[in-house]
Scaffold this active site. Sequence first.
Site, PDB file in Angstrom:
ATOM      1  N   GLU A 153      40.271  47.618  56.585  1.00 48.17           N
ATOM      2  CA  GLU A 153      39.084  47.904  55.759  1.00 48.17           C
ATOM      3  C   GLU A 153      37.989  46.881  56.097  1.00 48.17           C
ATOM      4  O   GLU A 153      38.225  45.684  56.048  1.00 48.17           O
ATOM      5  CB  GLU A 153      39.454  47.792  54.274  1.00 48.17           C
ATOM      6  CG  GLU A 153      38.297  48.125  53.351  1.00 48.17           C
ATOM      7  CD  GLU A 153      38.662  47.995  51.872  1.00 48.17           C
ATOM      8  OE1 GLU A 153      39.298  47.000  51.490  1.00 48.17           O
ATOM      9  OE2 GLU A 153      38.308  48.908  51.102  1.00 48.17           O
ATOM     10  N   SER A 189      41.401  44.424  46.355  1.00 48.45           N
ATOM     11  CA  SER A 189      41.903  44.628  47.719  1.00 48.45           C
ATOM     12  C   SER A 189      43.421  44.832  47.701  1.00 48.45           C
ATOM     13  O   SER A 189      44.111  44.407  46.772  1.00 48.45           O
ATOM     14  CB  SER A 189      41.524  43.421  48.576  1.00 48.45           C
ATOM     15  OG  SER A 189      42.047  42.247  47.997  1.00 48.45           O
ATOM     16  N   PHE A 232      34.489  43.048  42.411  1.00 47.48           N
ATOM     17  CA  PHE A 232      33.047  42.789  42.318  1.00 47.48           C
ATOM     18  C   PHE A 232      32.209  44.048  42.491  1.00 47.48           C
ATOM     19  O   PHE A 232      31.058  44.086  42.077  1.00 47.48           O
ATOM     20  CB  PHE A 232      32.629  41.761  43.397  1.00 47.48           C
ATOM     21  CG  PHE A 232      32.432  42.368  44.760  1.00 47.48           C
ATOM     22  CD1 PHE A 232      31.217  42.950  45.107  1.00 47.48           C
ATOM     23  CD2 PHE A 232      33.462  42.402  45.698  1.00 47.48           C
ATOM     24  CE1 PHE A 232      31.028  43.534  46.351  1.00 47.48           C
ATOM     25  CE2 PHE A 232      33.290  42.983  46.931  1.00 47.48           C
ATOM     26  CZ  PHE A 232      32.069  43.556  47.264  1.00 47.48           C
ATOM     27  N   LYS A 236      39.538  40.364  32.911  1.00 48.11           N
ATOM     28  CA  LYS A 236      39.259  39.263  33.856  1.00 48.11           C
ATOM     29  C   LYS A 236      38.433  39.902  34.975  1.00 48.11           C
ATOM     30  O   LYS A 236      38.970  40.454  35.930  1.00 48.11           O
ATOM     31  CB  LYS A 236      40.579  38.694  34.392  1.00 48.11           C
ATOM     32  CG  LYS A 236      40.538  37.261  34.886  1.00 48.11           C
ATOM     33  CD  LYS A 236      39.498  36.941  35.924  1.00 48.11           C
ATOM     34  CE  LYS A 236      39.848  37.405  37.312  1.00 48.11           C
ATOM     35  NZ  LYS A 236      38.707  37.275  38.276  1.00 48.11           N
ATOM     36  N   GLU A 261      34.675  37.101  39.591  1.00 49.86           N
ATOM     37  CA  GLU A 261      33.880  35.890  39.365  1.00 49.86           C
ATOM     38  C   GLU A 261      32.539  35.958  40.109  1.00 49.86           C
ATOM     39  O   GLU A 261      31.685  35.111  39.927  1.00 49.86           O
ATOM     40  CB  GLU A 261      34.676  34.636  39.770  1.00 49.86           C
ATOM     41  CG  GLU A 261      35.183  34.576  41.200  1.00 49.86           C
ATOM     42  CD  GLU A 261      36.532  35.276  41.409  1.00 49.86           C
ATOM     43  OE1 GLU A 261      36.709  36.404  40.897  1.00 49.86           O
ATOM     44  OE2 GLU A 261      37.388  34.705  42.115  1.00 49.86           O
ATOM     45  N   ARG A 262      32.365  37.021  40.941  1.00 50.79           N
ATOM     46  CA  ARG A 262      31.109  37.085  41.701  1.00 50.79           C
ATOM     47  C   ARG A 262      29.975  37.707  40.886  1.00 50.79           C
ATOM     48  O   ARG A 262      28.821  37.411  41.108  1.00 50.79           O
ATOM     49  CB  ARG A 262      31.325  37.893  42.981  1.00 50.79           C
ATOM     50  CG  ARG A 262      32.192  37.117  43.948  1.00 50.79           C
ATOM     51  CD  ARG A 262      32.370  37.858  45.237  1.00 50.79           C
ATOM     52  NE  ARG A 262      33.760  37.814  45.633  1.00 50.79           N
ATOM     53  CZ  ARG A 262      34.335  38.638  46.478  1.00 50.79           C
ATOM     54  NH1 ARG A 262      33.637  39.612  47.025  1.00 50.79           N
ATOM     55  NH2 ARG A 262      35.593  38.509  46.795  1.00 50.79           N
ATOM     56  N   CYS A 299      34.878  51.603  47.337  1.00 56.90           N
ATOM     57  CA  CYS A 299      36.238  51.950  47.756  1.00 56.90           C
ATOM     58  C   CYS A 299      36.311  53.407  48.190  1.00 56.90           C
ATOM     59  O   CYS A 299      37.256  53.808  48.847  1.00 56.90           O
ATOM     60  CB  CYS A 299      37.225  51.695  46.631  1.00 56.90           C
ATOM     61  SG  CYS A 299      36.958  52.794  45.254  1.00 56.90           S
TER      62      CYS A 299
HETATM   63  P1  NAD Z   1      39.623  41.147  45.450  1.00 53.59           P
HETATM   64  O1  NAD Z   1      40.999  41.657  45.683  1.00 53.59           O
HETATM   65  O2  NAD Z   1      39.161  39.975  46.245  1.00 53.59           O
HETATM   66  O3  NAD Z   1      39.438  40.719  43.911  1.00 53.59           O
HETATM   67  C1  NAD Z   1      39.775  41.585  42.851  1.00 53.59           C
HETATM   68  C2  NAD Z   1      40.167  40.763  41.632  1.00 53.59           C
HETATM   69  O4  NAD Z   1      41.324  39.990  41.948  1.00 53.59           O
HETATM   70  C3  NAD Z   1      39.090  39.779  41.184  1.00 53.59           C
HETATM   71  O5  NAD Z   1      39.038  39.770  39.774  1.00 53.59           O
HETATM   72  C4  NAD Z   1      39.579  38.445  41.736  1.00 53.59           C
HETATM   73  O6  NAD Z   1      39.190  37.349  40.941  1.00 53.59           O
HETATM   74  C5  NAD Z   1      41.090  38.601  41.729  1.00 53.59           C
HETATM   75  N1  NAD Z   1      41.745  37.850  42.818  1.00 53.59           N
HETATM   76  C6  NAD Z   1      41.257  37.613  44.062  1.00 53.59           C
HETATM   77  N2  NAD Z   1      42.138  36.899  44.777  1.00 53.59           N
HETATM   78  C7  NAD Z   1      43.203  36.680  43.982  1.00 53.59           C
HETATM   79  C8  NAD Z   1      44.457  36.000  44.170  1.00 53.59           C
HETATM   80  N3  NAD Z   1      44.766  35.395  45.324  1.00 53.59           N
HETATM   81  N4  NAD Z   1      45.325  35.983  43.139  1.00 53.59           N
HETATM   82  C9  NAD Z   1      45.031  36.565  41.976  1.00 53.59           C
HETATM   83  N5  NAD Z   1      43.861  37.225  41.743  1.00 53.59           N
HETATM   84  C10 NAD Z   1      42.955  37.285  42.733  1.00 53.59           C
HETATM   85  O7  NAD Z   1      38.637  42.394  45.643  1.00 53.59           O
HETATM   86  P2  NAD Z   1      37.046  42.393  45.653  1.00 53.59           P
HETATM   87  O8  NAD Z   1      36.565  41.782  46.934  1.00 53.59           O
HETATM   88  O9  NAD Z   1      36.502  41.887  44.381  1.00 53.59           O
HETATM   89  O10 NAD Z   1      36.756  43.975  45.683  1.00 53.59           O
HETATM   90  C11 NAD Z   1      36.728  44.740  46.851  1.00 53.59           C
HETATM   91  C12 NAD Z   1      38.049  45.429  47.092  1.00 53.59           C
HETATM   92  O11 NAD Z   1      38.369  46.275  45.984  1.00 53.59           O
HETATM   93  C13 NAD Z   1      38.010  46.375  48.298  1.00 53.59           C
HETATM   94  O12 NAD Z   1      39.225  46.246  48.997  1.00 53.59           O
HETATM   95  C14 NAD Z   1      37.877  47.748  47.675  1.00 53.59           C
HETATM   96  O13 NAD Z   1      38.339  48.814  48.481  1.00 53.59           O
HETATM   97  C15 NAD Z   1      38.709  47.588  46.452  1.00 53.59           C
HETATM   98  N6  NAD Z   1      38.391  48.587  45.442  1.00 53.59           N
HETATM   99  C16 NAD Z   1      39.306  49.564  45.189  1.00 53.59           C
HETATM  100  C17 NAD Z   1      39.038  50.536  44.255  1.00 53.59           C
HETATM  101  C18 NAD Z   1      40.046  51.616  43.954  1.00 53.59           C
HETATM  102  O14 NAD Z   1      39.919  52.265  42.907  1.00 53.59           O
HETATM  103  N7  NAD Z   1      41.039  51.830  44.784  1.00 53.59           N
HETATM  104  C19 NAD Z   1      37.823  50.520  43.552  1.00 53.59           C
HETATM  105  C20 NAD Z   1      36.908  49.498  43.827  1.00 53.59           C
HETATM  106  C21 NAD Z   1      37.210  48.529  44.770  1.00 53.59           C
END
Ligand code: NAD
Length: 498
Positions: free
Chosen positions: A383, A226, A149, A173, A176-177, A281
């Site tokens: 985190e 994450s 998101f 994909k 969804e937020r 991140c």
């Molecule tokens: P998230 O892991 O909750 O979601 C990321 C994606 O995974 C979304 O599209 C979501 O729909 C999907 N997802 C969520 N739960 C799932 C599951 N159980 N099974 C399958 N798919 C699932 O992350 P977020 O809250 O959207 O984003 C924040 C996180 O992203 C933080 O941890 C941040 O550090 C990280 N981030 C990392 C980078 C990097 O380049 N390392 C860059 C930006 C954000």
Amino acid sequence: MRTIGHFIGGKEVEGKSGRFADVFEPMTGEVKAKVALATKAEMRAAIENAKAAQPEWGATNPQRRARVLMKFLDLVQRDYDKLAELLAREHGKTIPDAKGDIQRGLEVAEFACGIPHLMKGEYTEGAGPGIDIYSMRQPLGVVAGITPFNFPAMIPMWKFAPAIACGNAFILKPSERDPGVPMALAALMLEAGLPPGILNVVNGDKEAVDAILDDADIRAVGFVGSSPIAQYIYERAAATGKRAQCFGGAKNHAIIMPDADLDQTVDALIGAGYGSAGERCMAISVAVPVGKSTADRLMEKLIPRVEALKIGPSTDPSADFGPLVTREALERVKTYVEIGVQEGATLAVDGRGFKMQGYENGFYMGGCLFDNVTKDMRIYKEEIFGPVLSVVRAHDYAEALALPSDHDYGNGVAIFTRDGDAARDFAAKVNVGMVGINVPIPVPIAYYTFGGWKKSGFGDLNQHGPDSVRFYTKTKTVTSRWPSGVKEGAEFSIPLMK
Ligand code: NAD
């Protein structure tokens, strides 16, 4: 209320699952749209569509593919303000910050415009008698990106621009937020001349993600989110033989040496620690002053600056940061602050009580600052992803170097110093993927690659830069022989060393 479907085969289509997620406007706390959550069958239909469209696109010459991206850059410029406002309203970040989100994505699309050069293979003339060898890069077919998101414009563009430039069809994909901007970007790619079916946005949750991971027609998956989900995606994608690069969470440290310019350092910590409400991140979440005097001087300058942070609605361009993305995220961050207090850290600034006048239902909190945080505390190990900075006091440089190096995460790190020798030593030895020297957020420019180490990145190759072309193509190597006059006898063995 607005309903957001999917973008498949060059047009927005309605979701058929009957399942929806709320899309909030964090600054007011109101639900502004409902986004459809795709079923496995809807995902499969999108993949089939992409699979049918890909061969023609893959056979289109690379300069024509680049021209579509060039046109896309113009169209995003045309719609910049509209996109930035939509992004800010769905995500919560301020409009100037939303413009930065779009800009850092566009830079990767610009890089991908160089695809005719980037996809060139290698050639060796005369590797043996009459033998020439050459290699070529070919698209993988249908590939997918699953994005978080917190950068709803930048990260989708980091994924789809190089993948499509390489001749692949792409399934995005997004989170969804905040799905509004990814949908708008797909429409702009179509307007730029991309054939229908090459860029598809399928909204959804775990069901849609698992459908991507298990589909044999998807040849590569790029994920950002994450760490637990990154690891899950990496393992499940690999189980079906896909390429996977999965980038996870972070705990980025800033080391402050005794000789650092403290005013500049404090400016950097305020921007990198609290900008975008800490939901980056590459945000700095741990400051490590070296020596007691450095720590005391730092705290003296930092406390009033954190207290003076201006929190505002996303539409206020003078705000330092806006609301968090959801009420759930807000509560999670506040819980971490409470955990830190329970663990015995000193809460030097407590922003939990902040209320935004006129926006009482928005997801706001003020900046928080902890002092005397130690390695064993959860607020150090985990985190938080909010406007919370932890100060861990180090006795000496060796202890400061060990902190980010031994941490489970290894995304970014920074050192503030005037000493070139210390900076050089730090850059060489620290066990982290991206390093800043007097630069708090060392996100590499688009023609270098971006990627963290340890729990911050699973899989091979980084995002953007030359690695993106390697990730989204497969290499074929051709050995050819054109004998100049056929001699007697045929060879049936592989060539032997003589
Ligand atoms: P998230 O892991 O909750 O979601 C990321 C994606 O995974 C979304 O599209 C979501 O729909 C999907 N997802 C969520 N739960 C799932 C599951 N159980 N099974 C399958 N798919 C699932 O992350 P977020 O809250 O959207 O984003 C924040 C996180 O992203 C933080 O941890 C941040 O550090 C990280 N981030 C990392 C980078 C990097 O380049 N390392 C860059 C930006 C954000």
